[in-house]
Motif scaffolding. Sequence first.
Motif, PDB file in Angstrom:
ATOM      1  N   THR A   1       0.812  -1.208   0.000  1.00 44.97           N
ATOM      2  CA  THR A   1       0.000   0.000   0.000  1.00 44.97           C
ATOM      3  C   THR A   1       0.851   1.266   0.000  1.00 44.97           C
ATOM      4  O   THR A   1       0.614   2.172  -0.801  1.00 44.97           O
TER       5      THR A   1
ATOM      6  N   HIS B   1      -8.222   0.869   1.861  1.00 46.26           N
ATOM      7  CA  HIS B   1      -7.245   1.638   1.081  1.00 46.26           C
ATOM      8  C   HIS B   1      -7.456   3.136   1.287  1.00 46.26           C
ATOM      9  O   HIS B   1      -6.513   3.886   1.447  1.00 46.26           O
TER      10      HIS B   1
ATOM     11  N   ASP C   1      -5.878  -3.335  -7.501  1.00 40.47           N
ATOM     12  CA  ASP C   1      -5.472  -4.266  -6.466  1.00 40.47           C
ATOM     13  C   ASP C   1      -6.148  -5.610  -6.725  1.00 40.47           C
ATOM     14  O   ASP C   1      -7.323  -5.657  -7.050  1.00 40.47           O
TER      15      ASP C   1
HETATM   16 MG    MG Z   1      -3.008  -4.670   0.676  1.00 35.79          MG
END
Ligand code: MG
Length: 695
Positions: free
Chosen positions: A302, A332, A396
């Motif tokens: 991240t 996120h 992602d």
């Molecule tokens: Mg992650």
Amino acid sequence: MSGKTLSLSSSIQSINGIGENRVVALAEVGISTIGDLLDYFPRKHLDRTTLTSTSDLKKGTHATIIGKVEVAGIRQNKRRKYFQAILSDGKGMLTLTWFNGASYMNKTIKVGDRLAVSGNIDFFNGYQIVHPEFDKLKDNEDPINSGSVIPLYPITTKLKKTGLDSRGIRRIIKSSLDSLNEIPDYFSGKFRTEHGLITLDNAIRNIHFADSQKNLNEAIYRLKFDEHFFLQMLMGLRKSAVKQTKTKALKKTGPYLKIIMNSLEFELTGSQQIVLNDIKSDMAKSVSMNRLLQGDVGSGKTIVSILASTIAKANSCQVAIMAPTEILAHQHYVSFKKYLDRAQITCAILVGGTSKRERKSILDGLSNGRIDIIIGTHSLIQKDVIFKSLGLVIVDEQHRFGVLQRGDLISKGLNPHFLAMTATPIPRTLAITYHGDMDISIIDEMPKDRIPTITKVVDEKRLIKVYSFMKEEVDEGRQCMVIYPLVEETEKSDLAAAVEMHSYLSKKIFNDINVGLIHGRMKKDEKDSIMSAYERNEIQILVSTTVIEVGIDIPNATVMMIEHADRFGLTQLHQLRGRVGRGKQKSYCILVRRNFTENSKKRLRIMESTNDGFLISDEDLKLRGPGEFFGIRQSGFLKYKIANMVTDGPILRDARKAAFNLIGDDPNLENSENTLIRTQFIKNYQDKLHETNIS
Ligand code: MG
Ligand code: ADP
């Protein structure tokens, strides 16, 4: 016979004995020309090494035996009629039994037939196979004494009904090969020598009629090579198509990167730094980045994606981050906001649950450039989401999206740079097959402060001990999770099991502890409020279906108990396990096994022995195969005829090198020496040409 009258493109009807019914049956398995027929490779070969003599049979093993039918007929026991045949191979006898389709079998198998049969060996008044696979052979087909190799073909019921069993297919392939001139090779003699390949003509003839195991192996090698080669050619051409599309070079690093770097409460690991540099140098180029970032759960992807986003901002570009679920998008968003606020970069979140009013204001912000960074789910690809200048797209866990959706997001910018992230460590061979068109970066180092999670496989008898251990952990102020599998077909009953478990645990086992329940059927608000109660430690033990798989980050959670652990893939178990061990305390993953097959024992033991996601995924791939590994949705892509990405590592690497070298010299396959390769590529990948510069 009038000599060599057929070509690969001749219709299958040019072969003697192929009438209407057979044409239909063959069309169903994709055969309409002679070329298609020759591409119908055997599913297995019988030779000395693959056959067992009746004198060497062992109960419980899988074996293939060739012999002559000595006795055959319908039998009757108290309950029903069945068909039985006794096979002799000169060394001993084997009984074959069919409880289903007795009268059909009675018509099909006659005394005197030579059969190749395969199946699991039972013992019941002597060795027997129930419902064996079988193929009829000709009298002179005898691999044991002649050293020959007999091909067996995949046969459908329809083929069988028209008399095309393995023997029938062998007959028509033989007669096609007899009337066919040498099959032209798209590889030059020089190329074949370099890569140790026999000619295509030889390979095709020998895959069907090898006279020795050595010839067969050479044929298999050549045909596997070809399959890998053309797939890698597709990867290479896709890659060069991306590289030939100009985009905006994002050269400035700007003040933002430094501000956030300086504010970090930890130091980037060496791996993170390398990956960040890869990304930086990609984005500074005027061709689009197309990079896959792999890193185990908790390896710190991240922060890398946050830092990459600041580079886009420094070059006045926007960033879109797409996550597969709302929970993950939200997580996120929280991480991005925490860091981006420090550099005064504006970010927002757009998901299905976003209110109408808020949504409108976000859409305005994206089109007028007020919002720099947007995080969301597939709701980001809706038509009315318009960017002022989208320069970087981050996806992602992209394997959870269809290819189309990812493309839809990319098309919202002018060839934006593209970064995919995944915590599913993809074994190397699979990565270059499946993501062969991307550059790959790997974070293979965990942040220093991590303590590896201890994993234990237990059975039901130990549960009481596990529960009291969980109680102790909770008394120490820590939290636990109990995961229930949700398998789609049985979704309802599994949900019921989770609900039941929750009530059992909360009433009977942990009556002085707050036990929460969360599952996929709950409304979003409901889920959110339970998650935040868990985050605040108002719930100490959370029973959950696998909705928890991605997303939550609770450093205080130290015990994860996974029920029916044998039902999960290893990769998935590893992901789940990654939900604990995120804080400073020692963490535990308890795998409850309720299936006692050898295979499940072996699989779960791997979880006990390692925390290395790549090792685990390698094993998982070997044990489950690529289709299962990726989930049904994407397995179509991986349908090889003869190649096998799990076991072909060296061939695959050589084929990839060959394909990439060729494209390096001749990016659009324009040299006359590559004409035949080009033609074959177009034939194989007609439906993928639009992803390349070939037409
Ligand atoms: Mg992650
Ligand atoms: P993942 O790769 O699974 O997405 P995250 O990016 O969520 O992992 O990182 C997991 C945790 O590790 C986060 O709390 C993050 O702040 C922390 N982290 C990331 N990089 C480092 C580092 N170099 N040192 C210490 N902690 C780190």
